[in-house]
Structures are given as C-alpha cells and as structure tokens.
Design a protein around this motif. Structure first.
Motif, PDB file in Angstrom:
ATOM      1  N   GLU A  86      20.971  -1.327   8.004  1.00  0.00           N
ATOM      2  CA  GLU A  86      20.452   0.025   7.633  1.00  0.00           C
ATOM      3  C   GLU A  86      18.897  -0.195   7.762  1.00  0.00           C
ATOM      4  O   GLU A  86      18.444   0.903   8.401  1.00  0.00           O
ATOM      5  CB  GLU A  86      20.436   0.353   6.167  1.00  0.00           C
ATOM      6  CG  GLU A  86      19.809   1.259   5.248  1.00  0.00           C
ATOM      7  CD  GLU A  86      20.299   2.707   5.959  1.00  0.00           C
ATOM      8  OE1 GLU A  86      19.609   3.690   5.774  1.00  0.00           O
ATOM      9  OE2 GLU A  86      21.384   2.887   6.520  1.00  0.00           O
ATOM     10  N   GLN A  87      18.098  -1.168   7.573  1.00  0.00           N
ATOM     11  CA  GLN A  87      16.935  -1.231   7.850  1.00  0.00           C
ATOM     12  C   GLN A  87      16.639  -1.173   9.335  1.00  0.00           C
ATOM     13  O   GLN A  87      15.608  -0.575   9.966  1.00  0.00           O
ATOM     14  CB  GLN A  87      16.272  -2.274   7.445  1.00  0.00           C
ATOM     15  CG  GLN A  87      14.666  -2.607   7.464  1.00  0.00           C
ATOM     16  CD  GLN A  87      13.803  -1.407   6.931  1.00  0.00           C
ATOM     17  OE1 GLN A  87      13.519  -1.167   5.501  1.00  0.00           O
ATOM     18  NE2 GLN A  87      13.327  -0.619   7.730  1.00  0.00           N
TER      19      GLN A  87
ATOM     20  N   CYS B  85      18.770   0.537  11.501  1.00  0.00           N
ATOM     21  CA  CYS B  85      18.912   1.961  11.845  1.00  0.00           C
ATOM     22  C   CYS B  85      17.478   2.823  11.409  1.00  0.00           C
ATOM     23  O   CYS B  85      16.937   3.746  12.255  1.00  0.00           O
ATOM     24  CB  CYS B  85      19.793   2.579  11.111  1.00  0.00           C
ATOM     25  SG  CYS B  85      21.577   1.585  11.736  1.00  0.00           S
ATOM     26  N   VAL B  86      16.900   2.516  10.310  1.00  0.00           N
ATOM     27  CA  VAL B  86      15.718   3.396   9.964  1.00  0.00           C
ATOM     28  C   VAL B  86      14.384   2.961  10.906  1.00  0.00           C
ATOM     29  O   VAL B  86      13.953   3.819  11.188  1.00  0.00           O
ATOM     30  CB  VAL B  86      15.603   2.787   8.484  1.00  0.00           C
ATOM     31  CG1 VAL B  86      14.112   3.332   7.934  1.00  0.00           C
ATOM     32  CG2 VAL B  86      16.340   3.400   7.610  1.00  0.00           C
ATOM     33  N   TRP B  87      14.122   1.524  11.256  1.00  0.00           N
ATOM     34  CA  TRP B  87      13.148   1.242  12.260  1.00  0.00           C
ATOM     35  C   TRP B  87      13.486   1.925  13.562  1.00  0.00           C
ATOM     36  O   TRP B  87      12.647   2.548  14.151  1.00  0.00           O
ATOM     37  CB  TRP B  87      12.989  -0.109  12.294  1.00  0.00           C
ATOM     38  CG  TRP B  87      11.677  -0.646  11.561  1.00  0.00           C
ATOM     39  CD1 TRP B  87      10.422   0.109  11.499  1.00  0.00           C
ATOM     40  CD2 TRP B  87      11.513  -1.681  10.782  1.00  0.00           C
ATOM     41  NE1 TRP B  87       9.639  -0.432  10.911  1.00  0.00           N
ATOM     42  CE2 TRP B  87      10.106  -1.583  10.360  1.00  0.00           C
ATOM     43  CE3 TRP B  87      12.206  -2.805  10.402  1.00  0.00           C
ATOM     44  CZ2 TRP B  87       9.352  -2.432   9.700  1.00  0.00           C
ATOM     45  CZ3 TRP B  87      11.630  -3.671   9.646  1.00  0.00           C
ATOM     46  CH2 TRP B  87      10.339  -3.714   9.171  1.00  0.00           C
TER      47      TRP B  87
ATOM     48  N   ARG C 183      12.188   5.601  13.327  1.00  0.00           N
ATOM     49  CA  ARG C 183      10.937   5.851  13.133  1.00  0.00           C
ATOM     50  C   ARG C 183       9.970   5.546  14.888  1.00  0.00           C
ATOM     51  O   ARG C 183       9.390   6.172  15.015  1.00  0.00           O
ATOM     52  CB  ARG C 183      10.206   4.598  12.223  1.00  0.00           C
ATOM     53  CG  ARG C 183      10.359   4.794  10.873  1.00  0.00           C
ATOM     54  CD  ARG C 183       9.516   4.077  10.213  1.00  0.00           C
ATOM     55  NE  ARG C 183      10.083   3.865   8.689  1.00  0.00           N
ATOM     56  CZ  ARG C 183      10.016   4.690   7.668  1.00  0.00           C
ATOM     57  NH1 ARG C 183       9.518   6.021   8.114  1.00  0.00           N
ATOM     58  NH2 ARG C 183      10.601   4.684   6.664  1.00  0.00           N
TER      59      ARG C 183
ATOM     60  N   SER D  89      23.655   6.349   8.490  1.00  0.00           N
ATOM     61  CA  SER D  89      22.416   5.524   8.150  1.00  0.00           C
ATOM     62  C   SER D  89      21.157   6.541   7.951  1.00  0.00           C
ATOM     63  O   SER D  89      21.278   7.754   7.973  1.00  0.00           O
ATOM     64  CB  SER D  89      22.199   4.616   9.116  1.00  0.00           C
ATOM     65  OG  SER D  89      21.559   5.319  10.262  1.00  0.00           O
ATOM     66  N   GLY D  90      20.197   5.981   7.666  1.00  0.00           N
ATOM     67  CA  GLY D  90      18.789   6.709   7.384  1.00  0.00           C
ATOM     68  C   GLY D  90      18.063   6.994   8.725  1.00  0.00           C
ATOM     69  O   GLY D  90      16.946   7.493   8.503  1.00  0.00           O
ATOM     70  N   PHE D  91      18.741   6.769   9.640  1.00  0.00           N
ATOM     71  CA  PHE D  91      18.084   7.166  11.134  1.00  0.00           C
ATOM     72  C   PHE D  91      17.854   8.569  11.139  1.00  0.00           C
ATOM     73  O   PHE D  91      16.502   8.718  11.622  1.00  0.00           O
ATOM     74  CB  PHE D  91      19.178   6.854  12.236  1.00  0.00           C
ATOM     75  CG  PHE D  91      18.726   7.411  13.597  1.00  0.00           C
ATOM     76  CD1 PHE D  91      17.827   6.710  14.379  1.00  0.00           C
ATOM     77  CD2 PHE D  91      18.996   8.689  14.066  1.00  0.00           C
ATOM     78  CE1 PHE D  91      17.384   6.940  15.636  1.00  0.00           C
ATOM     79  CE2 PHE D  91      18.252   9.260  15.200  1.00  0.00           C
ATOM     80  CZ  PHE D  91      17.540   8.458  15.988  1.00  0.00           C
TER      81      PHE D  91
ATOM     82  N   GLN E 116      16.778  10.747   8.878  1.00  0.00           N
ATOM     83  CA  GLN E 116      15.315  11.159   8.065  1.00  0.00           C
ATOM     84  C   GLN E 116      14.321  10.340   8.470  1.00  0.00           C
ATOM     85  O   GLN E 116      13.402  11.047   8.679  1.00  0.00           O
ATOM     86  CB  GLN E 116      15.806  10.498   6.583  1.00  0.00           C
ATOM     87  CG  GLN E 116      14.542  10.601   5.656  1.00  0.00           C
ATOM     88  CD  GLN E 116      13.951  12.141   5.473  1.00  0.00           C
ATOM     89  OE1 GLN E 116      15.141  13.150   5.518  1.00  0.00           O
ATOM     90  NE2 GLN E 116      13.054  12.480   5.396  1.00  0.00           N
ATOM     91  N   SER E 117      14.344   8.886   8.871  1.00  0.00           N
ATOM     92  CA  SER E 117      13.158   8.118   9.652  1.00  0.00           C
ATOM     93  C   SER E 117      12.835   8.772  10.772  1.00  0.00           C
ATOM     94  O   SER E 117      11.345   8.965  11.092  1.00  0.00           O
ATOM     95  CB  SER E 117      13.570   6.807   9.613  1.00  0.00           C
ATOM     96  OG  SER E 117      14.548   6.579  10.459  1.00  0.00           O
TER      97      SER E 117
ATOM     98  N   ASP F 167      10.719  11.653   9.978  1.00  0.00           N
ATOM     99  CA  ASP F 167       9.504  11.496   8.877  1.00  0.00           C
ATOM    100  C   ASP F 167       8.254  11.485   9.312  1.00  0.00           C
ATOM    101  O   ASP F 167       7.739  10.400   9.416  1.00  0.00           O
ATOM    102  CB  ASP F 167      10.142  10.176   8.158  1.00  0.00           C
ATOM    103  CG  ASP F 167       9.457  10.124   6.664  1.00  0.00           C
ATOM    104  OD1 ASP F 167       8.571  10.754   6.374  1.00  0.00           O
ATOM    105  OD2 ASP F 167       9.297   8.945   6.233  1.00  0.00           O
TER     106      ASP F 167
END
Length: 323
Positions: free
Chosen positions: A234-235, A237-239, A242, A274-276, A278-279, A282
């Motif tokens: 998940e991290q 995907c978030v990175w 960003r 995932s949080g992709f 949103q990040s 963001d």
C-alpha cells in the motif's frame, strides 16, 4: 528492409525484427548471459535465422541518458560505443534512444484491451501525457502532441527525483533510507528492488522480523492476505501516486498518465483499491488540477519494442525530432 529493434533494461534485453511497421520474432534474453549487447544481438539473430549482413538499421532503447559515442547502461553491466558497435555489426549508424522515450512512443501503438482505467478523466488532446513505469528501475518520459497530428517523446530522468514526503510515517521511513543510501530518489522505492528495500526499512522501523526475501515474495504475501506485506505494498502505491502527481504538475500532463513497467500489472486489483488515487492528487491548493486527468495501467506486452520501431520509422521517414 530488415531492421532490428531492442528494448534493453536492467534485467532483460528484448529484441524484435521491424518489418512493414510491425514487430515480429520477439525474443527476451537475460542481459547477464552476455558480455556485450553485440553478443546478445548476434545470439538473437541466430535464433531467428537472420544473418548480421541482413540488417539495414538498428534502434536500441536503453535505460539511461543518451548522448555522445559512449553509453553506460544504468542497471546492468553493459557498455556500448556507437562506433565500435557499428563496426562490429557492419552498420553505417545506430539509433540509440532512452528506453522510456521508446516506452512513451509505444503508447501511440496500443490496441484495444491493453489499458486498464485507474482514474476516470477527460484527456486534453492538446496537452502532454506522462509515462511512468516501475520495473528494474523507475522510468519517466513525456509524450508531446505535435501540430501535424503525430507525437514526440521527451526523454528525462524523472525516476531520480527526490522521493516525495507527505506523512510523518513517510518521513520516518525516509530518515532510515537516508542513513543507508544518502540521497533518496524515487527509484530507491519505486522499483522491484525498491519494494524489497521498503519492506526491509519498514520492518526495521517497526521492529518486525524479516520473513520475505524478494520483491515477488512481498507482493505474493500481500495478495495472499498478509497484513504487514499488504501495508508495505500500500505504501508503495501511495508513493507512486505522489511521484506521478509531482511529474504531472511539472510537465502539465493533463493529457493523461500511463503507468507502464512490469510491476504494477501484477497486482492491478490491489492497486485500484489502494491509496494511489488520493496521493496522486494530494497537492494542497493544486489538487483540483487533477480533476480531469485520466490514469491508465498499461498491459501491452512489448510497448518499448513498439516505440523503438516508431522511433526508427520516424528517422527513416525524416520526421524524427530527436530523442
């Protein structure tokens, strides 16, 4: 005319013949098995029943910045001199382009069913498109529309920008990475080796035992329901979100974002949850900039080879703008 195109990354070299503006006879050779690219090409030609003397042109898409006679591959042991390469294979010239310039041009050859929509949007036809892909490294390029209706690929080294920090957790992970690596670029996390580095760094930060030893094991564990491995993925995907968002702001890529490379297609359903998203958007006061920017995951098998063929065709037709 018989031409050869190659897409050479850190782990594999993909080769194909380019005939009638199509690729054919694709083979994938491990770079570690050959001391030089010339040796790999000779092995490829032998495997498809072609002689070196049959070649009229060659285009190689290679990981790293391209300039001058000497090229040092970023993620494997190969080195290449244009002059020596041409002498070895009896060629008058070699078209050498950045691998993600080729990947970007490959987006112009996608067929139905080779894109998965991640973020809905409305592509602005007159704006740039971003191509970003975690694999052995992290490739980034920009696809620019031209006035004649064609496309130009703008090479860059966006995978080596600083890893963006958006939360206290990310800052803590970054601090440990900085202790180990010094400069922490996006590729340090957003690549196959980077996923494993993220897992190890997370375990060190949290006091968790190291149970997984390869990127594939981290991904498999996450998809099998391992909560800790899933948090690491998940991290990742978030990175990626960003980093892709930062590149969109830099290039103005409101034409859309293509996520290429060999990693994300392996866990598309996880990625979509995932949080992709949103990040990706963001960005504080600039978050609305992303309202209409579509994002797709590319599932095409050989877009880099297709793009190398497009680059070679443009050169032969005199329409190349340089790569």
């Amino acid at each position: 005319m018989t031409a050869l195109v190659g897409d050479i990354g850190g782990t594999n070299a993909r080769f194909a013949l380019w005939r009638g503006q199509q690729i054919e006879s694709v083979r994938v050779l491990p770079t570690i098995d050959y001391p030089r690219p010339e040796d790999a090409i000779r092995a490829y030609l032998q495997s498809v029943g072609q002689g070196v003397d049959d070649l009229h042109a060659v285009c190689l898409a290679c990981a790293g910045p391209v300039s001058g006679d000497e090229f040092i591959f970023t993620n494997n042991h190969w080195r290449l001199s244009r002059k020596a390469f041409c002498e070895n294979l009896g060629l008058s010239d070699l078209l050498l382009i950045n691998d993600f310039s080729a990947m970007a041009l490959g987006m112009t050859r996608l067929r139905d069913g080779e894109l998965i929509e991640i973020c809905e949007g409305q592509s602005d036809a007159g704006r740039a498109r971003l191509v970003i892909g975690p694999g052995t490294g992290l490739g980034v390029a920009t696809l620019l529309p031209s006035q004649d209706g064609g496309w130009r690929a703008l090479p860059g080294e966006g995978g080596h920008i600083c890893l963006p920090i958006g939360t206290a957790r990310e800052a803590a992970l970054w601090a440990r990475l900085h202790e180990k690596l010094g400069h922490v670029n996006a590729e340090a996390i957003l690549s196959g080796g980077g996923l494993l580095e993220l897992y190890r760094t997370s375990c060190a930060l949290d006091g968790e035992p190291l149970k997984l030893t390869t990127p594939a094991e981290v991904t498999a564990a996450a998809l099998a329901g391992d909560a800790y491995a899933a948090a690491v993925l998940e991290q990742f995907c978030v990175w990626l979100g960003r980093t892709a968002g930062d590149n969109v702001l830099t290039t103005g890529a409101q034409g859309g974002v293509y996520i290429a490379g060999g990693i994300v297609p392996r866990f598309v359903e996880f990625f979509m949850r995932s949080g992709f998203r949103q990040s990706f958007r963001d960005k504080g006061g600039m978050s609305r900039y992303f309202d209409k920017v579509p994002v797709w995951v590319v599932t095409a098998e050989y877009p880099g080879l297709e793009g190398a063929g497009v680059a070679l065709q443009q050169l032969l037709e005199g329409t190349s703008s340089g790569y």
